[in-house]
Design a protein around this motif. Structure first.
Motif, PDB file in Angstrom:
ATOM      1  N   ALA A 166      -5.662  15.111  -8.890  1.00 21.60           N
ATOM      2  CA  ALA A 166      -6.825  14.568  -9.599  1.00 21.60           C
ATOM      3  C   ALA A 166      -6.511  13.189 -10.165  1.00 21.60           C
ATOM      4  CB  ALA A 166      -7.242  15.532 -10.710  1.00 21.60           C
ATOM      5  N   LEU A 167      -5.338  13.038 -10.761  1.00 21.41           N
ATOM      6  CA  LEU A 167      -4.954  11.757 -11.339  1.00 21.41           C
ATOM      7  C   LEU A 167      -4.750  10.692 -10.264  1.00 21.41           C
ATOM      8  CD1 LEU A 167      -2.478  12.994 -14.105  1.00 21.41           C
ATOM      9  CD2 LEU A 167      -4.739  11.974 -14.444  1.00 21.41           C
ATOM     10  N   TRP A 168      -4.276  11.083  -9.092  1.00 23.37           N
ATOM     11  CA  TRP A 168      -4.116  10.116  -8.001  1.00 23.37           C
ATOM     12  C   TRP A 168      -5.465   9.559  -7.560  1.00 23.37           C
ATOM     13  CZ3 TRP A 168      -0.242   7.325  -6.840  1.00 23.37           C
ATOM     14  CH2 TRP A 168       1.073   7.787  -6.973  1.00 23.37           C
ATOM     15  N   ALA A 169      -6.484  10.378  -7.554  1.00 24.18           N
ATOM     16  CA  ALA A 169      -7.815   9.885  -7.194  1.00 24.18           C
ATOM     17  C   ALA A 169      -8.304   8.859  -8.211  1.00 24.18           C
ATOM     18  CB  ALA A 169      -8.795  11.052  -7.100  1.00 24.18           C
ATOM     19  N   ALA A 170      -8.035   9.104  -9.492  1.00 22.77           N
ATOM     20  CA  ALA A 170      -8.421   8.147 -10.536  1.00 22.77           C
ATOM     21  C   ALA A 170      -7.637   6.848 -10.396  1.00 22.77           C
ATOM     22  CB  ALA A 170      -8.196   8.763 -11.911  1.00 22.77           C
ATOM     23  N   ILE A 171      -6.360   6.951 -10.027  1.00 20.78           N
ATOM     24  CA  ILE A 171      -5.567   5.745  -9.777  1.00 20.78           C
ATOM     25  C   ILE A 171      -6.172   4.958  -8.631  1.00 20.78           C
ATOM     26  CG2 ILE A 171      -3.327   4.909  -8.948  1.00 20.78           C
ATOM     27  CD1 ILE A 171      -2.016   7.199 -10.493  1.00 20.78           C
ATOM     28  N   GLY A 172      -6.646   5.672  -7.596  1.00 22.97           N
ATOM     29  CA  GLY A 172      -7.267   5.007  -6.461  1.00 22.97           C
ATOM     30  C   GLY A 172      -8.489   4.204  -6.855  1.00 22.97           C
ATOM     31  N   VAL A 173      -9.287   4.728  -7.783  1.00 24.24           N
ATOM     32  CA  VAL A 173     -10.447   3.987  -8.273  1.00 24.24           C
ATOM     33  C   VAL A 173     -10.006   2.675  -8.898  1.00 24.24           C
ATOM     34  CG1 VAL A 173     -12.317   3.986  -9.972  1.00 24.24           C
ATOM     35  CG2 VAL A 173     -11.879   6.026  -8.590  1.00 24.24           C
ATOM     36  N   GLY A 174      -8.934   2.718  -9.684  1.00 26.87           N
ATOM     37  CA  GLY A 174      -8.412   1.506 -10.289  1.00 26.87           C
ATOM     38  C   GLY A 174      -7.907   0.516  -9.262  1.00 26.87           C
ATOM     39  N   VAL A 175      -7.205   1.025  -8.240  1.00 24.47           N
ATOM     40  CA  VAL A 175      -6.709   0.146  -7.172  1.00 24.47           C
ATOM     41  C   VAL A 175      -7.874  -0.540  -6.463  1.00 24.47           C
ATOM     42  CG1 VAL A 175      -5.530   0.099  -4.933  1.00 24.47           C
ATOM     43  CG2 VAL A 175      -4.582   1.446  -6.814  1.00 24.47           C
ATOM     44  N   GLY A 176      -8.915   0.231  -6.152  1.00 22.90           N
ATOM     45  CA  GLY A 176     -10.083  -0.338  -5.488  1.00 22.90           C
ATOM     46  C   GLY A 176     -10.816  -1.350  -6.339  1.00 22.90           C
ATOM     47  N   ALA A 177     -10.790  -1.165  -7.653  1.00 20.63           N
ATOM     48  CA  ALA A 177     -11.427  -2.132  -8.541  1.00 20.63           C
ATOM     49  C   ALA A 177     -10.613  -3.418  -8.629  1.00 20.63           C
ATOM     50  CB  ALA A 177     -11.613  -1.523  -9.926  1.00 20.63           C
ATOM     51  N   VAL A 178      -9.289  -3.296  -8.598  1.00 17.64           N
ATOM     52  CA  VAL A 178      -8.421  -4.479  -8.643  1.00 17.64           C
ATOM     53  C   VAL A 178      -8.475  -5.242  -7.326  1.00 17.64           C
ATOM     54  CG1 VAL A 178      -6.020  -5.265  -8.838  1.00 17.64           C
ATOM     55  CG2 VAL A 178      -6.866  -3.470 -10.342  1.00 17.64           C
ATOM     56  N   ILE A 179      -8.514  -4.501  -6.203  1.00 18.79           N
ATOM     57  CA  ILE A 179      -8.564  -5.115  -4.868  1.00 18.79           C
ATOM     58  C   ILE A 179      -9.877  -4.693  -4.220  1.00 18.79           C
ATOM     59  CG2 ILE A 179      -7.333  -5.431  -2.677  1.00 18.79           C
ATOM     60  CD1 ILE A 179      -4.840  -4.311  -4.051  1.00 18.79           C
ATOM     61  N   PRO A 180     -10.970  -5.407  -4.446  1.00 19.15           N
ATOM     62  CA  PRO A 180     -12.287  -4.971  -3.959  1.00 19.15           C
ATOM     63  C   PRO A 180     -12.445  -5.007  -2.447  1.00 19.15           C
ATOM     64  CG  PRO A 180     -12.433  -7.144  -4.971  1.00 19.15           C
ATOM     65  CD  PRO A 180     -11.062  -6.634  -5.257  1.00 19.15           C
ATOM     66  N   SER A 181     -11.545  -5.710  -1.743  1.00 22.71           N
ATOM     67  CA  SER A 181     -11.592  -5.721  -0.282  1.00 22.71           C
ATOM     68  C   SER A 181     -11.159  -4.354   0.241  1.00 22.71           C
ATOM     69  CB  SER A 181     -10.667  -6.803   0.282  1.00 22.71           C
ATOM     70  OG  SER A 181     -10.479  -6.632   1.670  1.00 22.71           O
ATOM     71  N   GLN A 182     -11.998  -3.726   1.054  1.00 19.66           N
ATOM     72  CA  GLN A 182     -11.682  -2.395   1.541  1.00 19.66           C
ATOM     73  C   GLN A 182     -10.446  -2.394   2.429  1.00 19.66           C
ATOM     74  OE1 GLN A 182     -14.587   0.289   3.954  1.00 19.66           O
ATOM     75  NE2 GLN A 182     -14.831   0.801   1.789  1.00 19.66           N
ATOM     76  N   VAL A 183     -10.376  -3.353   3.335  1.00 18.00           N
ATOM     77  CA  VAL A 183      -9.209  -3.456   4.205  1.00 18.00           C
ATOM     78  C   VAL A 183      -7.962  -3.758   3.382  1.00 18.00           C
ATOM     79  CG1 VAL A 183      -8.127  -4.746   6.088  1.00 18.00           C
ATOM     80  CG2 VAL A 183     -10.559  -4.176   6.200  1.00 18.00           C
ATOM     81  N   GLY A 184      -8.094  -4.673   2.423  1.00 17.49           N
ATOM     82  CA  GLY A 184      -6.960  -5.039   1.586  1.00 17.49           C
ATOM     83  C   GLY A 184      -6.440  -3.885   0.761  1.00 17.49           C
ATOM     84  N   SER A 185      -7.342  -3.086   0.202  1.00 18.99           N
ATOM     85  CA  SER A 185      -6.910  -1.950  -0.628  1.00 18.99           C
ATOM     86  C   SER A 185      -6.260  -0.869   0.221  1.00 18.99           C
ATOM     87  CB  SER A 185      -8.104  -1.375  -1.401  1.00 18.99           C
ATOM     88  OG  SER A 185      -9.075  -0.843  -0.518  1.00 18.99           O
ATOM     89  N   ILE A 186      -6.789  -0.613   1.422  1.00 16.25           N
ATOM     90  CA  ILE A 186      -6.195   0.392   2.299  1.00 16.25           C
ATOM     91  C   ILE A 186      -4.793  -0.023   2.713  1.00 16.25           C
ATOM     92  CG2 ILE A 186      -6.351   1.487   4.566  1.00 16.25           C
ATOM     93  CD1 ILE A 186      -9.391   1.418   4.270  1.00 16.25           C
ATOM     94  N   ILE A 187      -4.637  -1.281   3.102  1.00 15.41           N
ATOM     95  CA  ILE A 187      -3.319  -1.781   3.508  1.00 15.41           C
ATOM     96  C   ILE A 187      -2.342  -1.703   2.338  1.00 15.41           C
ATOM     97  CG2 ILE A 187      -2.036  -3.846   4.204  1.00 15.41           C
ATOM     98  CD1 ILE A 187      -4.451  -4.641   5.878  1.00 15.41           C
ATOM     99  N   THR A 188      -2.808  -2.070   1.155  1.00 14.61           N
ATOM    100  CA  THR A 188      -1.947  -2.029  -0.032  1.00 14.61           C
ATOM    101  C   THR A 188      -1.497  -0.613  -0.341  1.00 14.61           C
ATOM    102  OG1 THR A 188      -3.030  -3.987  -0.968  1.00 14.61           O
ATOM    103  CG2 THR A 188      -1.807  -2.578  -2.484  1.00 14.61           C
ATOM    104  N   VAL A 189      -2.431   0.329  -0.310  1.00 17.01           N
ATOM    105  CA  VAL A 189      -2.111   1.730  -0.598  1.00 17.01           C
ATOM    106  C   VAL A 189      -1.103   2.273   0.406  1.00 17.01           C
ATOM    107  CG1 VAL A 189      -3.042   4.075  -0.538  1.00 17.01           C
ATOM    108  CG2 VAL A 189      -4.235   2.309  -1.817  1.00 17.01           C
ATOM    109  N   LEU A 190      -1.358   2.049   1.685  1.00 21.87           N
ATOM    110  CA  LEU A 190      -0.461   2.576   2.720  1.00 21.87           C
ATOM    111  C   LEU A 190       0.914   1.905   2.663  1.00 21.87           C
ATOM    112  CD1 LEU A 190      -2.884   2.917   5.761  1.00 21.87           C
ATOM    113  CD2 LEU A 190      -2.051   4.715   4.236  1.00 21.87           C
TER     114      LEU A 190
END
Length: 271
Positions: A166-190
Motif C-alpha cells: 500500500a505504501l509503495w503505491a503512495a510512493i508511486g503517486v509522489g514519483v509521478g507528481a515529481v516526474i509528470p512525464s509518463q515515459v520518464g517516470s516509468i524509466i526512472t522507476v524501473l
C-alpha cells in the motif's frame, strides 16, 4: 470532509475504469506465483537433500517466510508503477483541467490521489501474497518443508507485506507528481528499482558505516517493514530496520515525494 471523500471516490473511479490496474495485477500474480513456486521447489529440494548443494542454504525455519516475501521484495514495483501512472496519466490525458474545475484545491486533489492509492496498493498486496503464499506453500509442502502457515508470525508478516505494498503505491503517486512525464517516470522507476538500488544496497553491505545508511533506502526499508527478504540471502551482512521503523521510512518517502511533486508540477498552469 465531504469534498475529500468525494475526491477519494473520484480517484478510485479513475483507477478502476482503466485496464491498466487489472492488467498489472494479472502480471503481478503470474510473475510472483512462478517465482515463488519455482524457487520454493528449488530450495525445498536443496534443503531436503533431493538436490546436492555445496553452498549455504536457507534453514527450514526461515525458508517459508523468505519465499512468501517475494510478494514485496520483487512485486513492489507493480504498485509503485501503478501509483506513478495514476499521477502521470493526469498530465498525459489532460484530465487535470476538469479535475481542478471540480475541486480547485490542488493540494487536496493530490492528497486524495495518494490516499486512494493506498487502497489499490493493498489490493495488489493481497494479489501478490495469494500468489507467493499459495504457490510457495504448495512447493514447500511437496518436499516436506514446514509452510509455517500455522504460525502467528507468518500471518503478521503477511499483514505487514500488505501494508508495504500500500505504501509503495503512495510512493508511486509522489514519483509521478515529481516526474509528470509518463515515459520518464516509468524509466526512472524501473532503473532505480531494478538496477540502482540493488547495486547501492550491495555496496552498502560491505562496511558497517555504509550499512547503517543503506538500510534507509526505500527497498531496504520495505524489507525491514515486512521482516523477511530474499535479499538477505545474497547479502547476509546487511542490517535492516525494525518493522515499524521501515514503515515510517516508507511513509516518509511517500509524503516527501508528494509534497515535492505538489510544488514542482501540481501547481503549474494546466491547459
Amino acid at each position: 470532509m465531504s469534498a475529500f471523500i468525494a475526491g477519494l471516490r473520484s480517484e478510485l473511479t479513475k483507477l478502476l475504469t482503466t485496464r491498466m490496474w487489472w492488467i498489472l495485477a494479472i502480471v503481478l500474480f503470474l510473475y510472483i506465483a512462478l517465482l515463488s513456486g519455482g524457487l520454493g521447489a528449488l530450495f525445498g529440494a536443496i534443503t531436503t537433500g533431493k538436490i546436492e548443494s555445496t553452498g549455504n542454504t536457507p534453514h527450514f525455519g526461515t525458508l517459508a517466510p523468505l519465499i512468501y516475501s517475494f510478494a514485496t521484495s520483487v512485486g513492489y514495483v507493480f504498485p509503485l508503477l501503478l501509483g506513478a501512472l495514476s499521477s502521470t496519466g493526469e498530465f498525459k490525458h489532460q484530465t487535470l483541467t476538469p479535475t481542478f474545475l471540480a475541486n480547485p484545491r490542488r493540494a487536496q486533489v493530490l492528497a486524495t490521489k495518494a490516499v486512494s492509492s493506498l487502497g489499490i496498493g493493498a489490493v495488489y498486496g493481497v494479489v501478490a501474497l495469494i500468489a507467493s503464499v499459495g504457490a510457495g506453500a504448495v512447493a514447500l509442502s511437496a518436499f516436506g518443508v514446514d509452510t509455517t502457515l500455522g504460525s502467528g508470525d507468518t500471518w503478521a508478516l503477511i499483514g505487514r507485506a500488505i501494508l508495504a505494498m500500500a505504501l509503495w503505491a503512495a510512493i508511486g503517486v509522489g514519483v509521478g507528481a515529481v516526474i509528470p512525464s509518463q515515459v520518464g517516470s516509468i524509466i526512472t522507476v524501473l532503473a532505480f528499482t531494478q538496477f540502482v538500488e540493488p547495486l547501492l544496497r550491495l555496496a552498502a553491505s560491505f562496511s558497517a558505516a555504509t550499512a547503517s545508511i543503506g538500510k534507509f533506502l526505500p527497498g531496504a526499508a520495505s524489507d525491514g517493514l515486512v521482516g523477511a527478504s530474499f535479499f538477505t540471502i545474497s547479502s547476509p551482512g546487511s542490517s535492516t530496520l525494525d518493522w515499524w521503523q521501515g514503515g515510517l521510512v516508507l511513509l516518509g518517502y511517500a509524503v516527501v515525494l508528494t509534497i515535492i511533486g505538489h510544488f514542482v508540477s501540481w501547481r503549474r498552469d494546466v491547459t
